[in-house]
Enzyme design. Structure first.
Site, PDB file in Angstrom:
ATOM      1  N   LYS A  38     -29.499 -21.307  14.457  1.00  0.00           N
ATOM      2  CA  LYS A  38     -28.733 -20.068  14.615  1.00  0.00           C
ATOM      3  C   LYS A  38     -28.966 -19.164  13.408  1.00  0.00           C
ATOM      4  CE  LYS A  38     -24.056 -19.502  14.117  1.00  0.00           C
ATOM      5  NZ  LYS A  38     -23.601 -18.214  13.598  1.00  0.00           N
ATOM      6  N   ASP A  65     -27.008 -14.667  16.431  1.00  0.00           N
ATOM      7  CA  ASP A  65     -25.559 -14.428  16.526  1.00  0.00           C
ATOM      8  C   ASP A  65     -25.255 -13.073  15.897  1.00  0.00           C
ATOM      9  OD1 ASP A  65     -22.879 -14.813  16.942  1.00  0.00           O
ATOM     10  OD2 ASP A  65     -22.622 -16.285  15.341  1.00  0.00           O
ATOM     11  N   LEU A  66     -25.527 -12.012  16.659  1.00  0.00           N
ATOM     12  CA  LEU A  66     -25.377 -10.649  16.115  1.00  0.00           C
ATOM     13  C   LEU A  66     -24.124  -9.946  16.636  1.00  0.00           C
ATOM     14  CD1 LEU A  66     -29.096  -9.422  16.262  1.00  0.00           C
ATOM     15  CD2 LEU A  66     -27.866 -10.509  14.370  1.00  0.00           C
ATOM     16  N   LYS A  67     -23.454 -10.520  17.622  1.00  0.00           N
ATOM     17  CA  LYS A  67     -22.175  -9.993  18.136  1.00  0.00           C
ATOM     18  C   LYS A  67     -22.217  -8.470  18.337  1.00  0.00           C
ATOM     19  CE  LYS A  67     -19.242 -13.704  16.331  1.00  0.00           C
ATOM     20  NZ  LYS A  67     -20.166 -14.520  15.529  1.00  0.00           N
ATOM     21  N   ASP A  70     -21.262  -1.647  21.182  1.00  0.00           N
ATOM     22  CA  ASP A  70     -21.440  -0.215  20.901  1.00  0.00           C
ATOM     23  C   ASP A  70     -21.394   0.507  22.245  1.00  0.00           C
ATOM     24  OD1 ASP A  70     -22.268   2.318  19.761  1.00  0.00           O
ATOM     25  OD2 ASP A  70     -23.280   1.213  18.164  1.00  0.00           O
ATOM     26  N   THR A 120     -12.349 -16.155  16.838  1.00  0.00           N
ATOM     27  CA  THR A 120     -11.422 -17.248  16.520  1.00  0.00           C
ATOM     28  C   THR A 120     -10.570 -16.924  15.294  1.00  0.00           C
ATOM     29  OG1 THR A 120     -13.299 -18.316  15.485  1.00  0.00           O
ATOM     30  CG2 THR A 120     -12.610 -19.180  17.605  1.00  0.00           C
ATOM     31  N   ARG A 211     -22.258 -26.135   7.878  1.00  0.00           N
ATOM     32  CA  ARG A 211     -22.122 -26.857   6.614  1.00  0.00           C
ATOM     33  C   ARG A 211     -22.268 -28.372   6.683  1.00  0.00           C
ATOM     34  NH1 ARG A 211     -16.972 -23.245   5.428  1.00  0.00           N
ATOM     35  NH2 ARG A 211     -17.077 -23.367   7.693  1.00  0.00           N
TER      36      ARG A 211
HETATM   37  O1  C5P Z   1     -20.340 -24.381   8.682  1.00  0.00           O
HETATM   38  P1  C5P Z   1     -19.774 -24.397  10.073  1.00  0.00           P
HETATM   39  O2  C5P Z   1     -20.202 -25.614  10.884  1.00  0.00           O
HETATM   40  O3  C5P Z   1     -18.295 -24.164  10.114  1.00  0.00           O
HETATM   41  O4  C5P Z   1     -20.490 -23.154  10.786  1.00  0.00           O
HETATM   42  C1  C5P Z   1     -20.184 -22.754  12.099  1.00  0.00           C
HETATM   43  C2  C5P Z   1     -21.011 -21.568  12.490  1.00  0.00           C
HETATM   44  O5  C5P Z   1     -20.552 -21.100  13.759  1.00  0.00           O
HETATM   45  C3  C5P Z   1     -20.935 -20.398  11.533  1.00  0.00           C
HETATM   46  O6  C5P Z   1     -22.212 -19.753  11.570  1.00  0.00           O
HETATM   47  C4  C5P Z   1     -19.885 -19.505  12.144  1.00  0.00           C
HETATM   48  O7  C5P Z   1     -20.083 -18.151  11.843  1.00  0.00           O
HETATM   49  C5  C5P Z   1     -20.115 -19.743  13.623  1.00  0.00           C
HETATM   50  N1  C5P Z   1     -18.998 -19.444  14.506  1.00  0.00           N
HETATM   51  C6  C5P Z   1     -17.752 -20.053  14.373  1.00  0.00           C
HETATM   52  N2  C5P Z   1     -16.737 -19.711  15.211  1.00  0.00           N
HETATM   53  C7  C5P Z   1     -16.923 -18.812  16.184  1.00  0.00           C
HETATM   54  C8  C5P Z   1     -18.179 -18.196  16.343  1.00  0.00           C
HETATM   55  C9  C5P Z   1     -19.192 -18.543  15.470  1.00  0.00           C
HETATM   56  O8  C5P Z   1     -17.584 -20.901  13.509  1.00  0.00           O
HETATM   57  N3  C5P Z   1     -15.957 -18.526  17.030  1.00  0.00           N
END
Ligand code: C5P
Length: 234
Positions: A38, A65-67, A70, A120, A211
């Site tokens: 991603k 993941d550019l969300k 517009d 979220t 992470r």
């Molecule tokens: O480090 P971690 O496992 O928490 O990363 C989760 C990834 O998923 C991050 O890139 C975060 O921006 C993304 N994400 C999220 N919750 C969402 C949408 C995307 O944690 N609702």
């Protein structure tokens, strides 16, 4: 509609690093253990679009993941440009107008669109503050139904939402689930977490993990352990 492949293809590692060199080191270290990455706004705006093309050229899949959100003309044209990069998934905010424009923009390409129903980071009070008449649960359900009606391929959802959405929409929407923490891993800023096995059993098609892989002492071994847990839960 569901396009389920091997357990290894169901893990999407989030390259949440500030620059392309770091991302490339991580991808090289992980090697063949992960086939799907991603790229979010931080890395994309940090010069990551070239990396997206290189990852695709090397046989990996990319979730951009550019969300996007517009006016329809801008969304349609932006999505048409993005579709040329060869990414597998692109996120857009799940507003009906935005979804319609994105579906038009990806026409003729293999790009799949994922709707972001409600961020979220928002709770009912945040939605009220922003002027919405619906709470989170009602708005997620409403936007999921609109996403399906507009021809969007899937949704980004927490593991808890995945269970509800799978029950309601069957296999008609692809469910991509972040907030994944293997047993014993630190939650960090994620509040509603699930283990890889729980998320798969709740109906997630793909797991987004940042992470727990990228900050592990051995990211490759961490990724392999998650793929093994996915395989055991299938
Ligand atoms: O480090 P971690 O496992 O928490 O990363 C989760 C990834 O998923 C991050 O890139 C975060 O921006 C993304 N994400 C999220 N919750 C969402 C949408 C995307 O944690 N609702």
């Amino acid at each position: 509609m569901r396009n389920i492949v091997a357990p290894r293809e169901r893990l999407i590692v989030a390259l949440d690093v500030p620059d392309v060199a770091q991302a490339e080191r991580l991808v090289a270290h992980i090697g063949e253990s992960v086939g799907f990455y991603k790229v979010g706004m931080e890395l994309a705006y940090g010069g990551g679009f070239g990396l997206v093309e290189r990852l695709v050229a090397s046989g990996r899949q990319v979730f951009l993941d550019l969300k996007l959100h517009d006016i329809p003309n801008t969304v349609e044209r932006a999505v048409a440009q993005i579709a040329r990069l060869g990414a597998t998934f692109l996120t857009i905010h799940a507003y009906p107008q935005t979804m319609r424009a994105a579906v038009a923009g990806r026409d003729g390409s293999a790009l799949k669109l994922l709707g972001v129903s409600v961020l979220t980071s928002c709770d009912d009070a945040d939605l009220r503050e922003a002027g919405y008449a619906f709470g989170v649960d009602a708005l997620v359900a409403r936007r999921a139904a609109q996403a399906e009606a507009e021809g969007v391929d899937g949704l980004v959802a927490s593991a808890a939402e995945a269970a509800l959405l799978r029950a309601r929409f069957g296999d008609r929407l692809i469910l991509v689930t972040p907030g994944i923490r293997p047993a014993g891993a630190a939650s960090g800023d994620q509040k509603r977490v699930a283990t890889p096995g729980q998320a798969i059993r709740n109906g997630a098609d793909y797991l987004v993990v940042g992470r727990p892989v990228t900050q592990a002492p051995d990211p490759r071994a961490a990724a392999e352990a998650i793929v093994a847990e996915i395989a055991a839960a299938c």
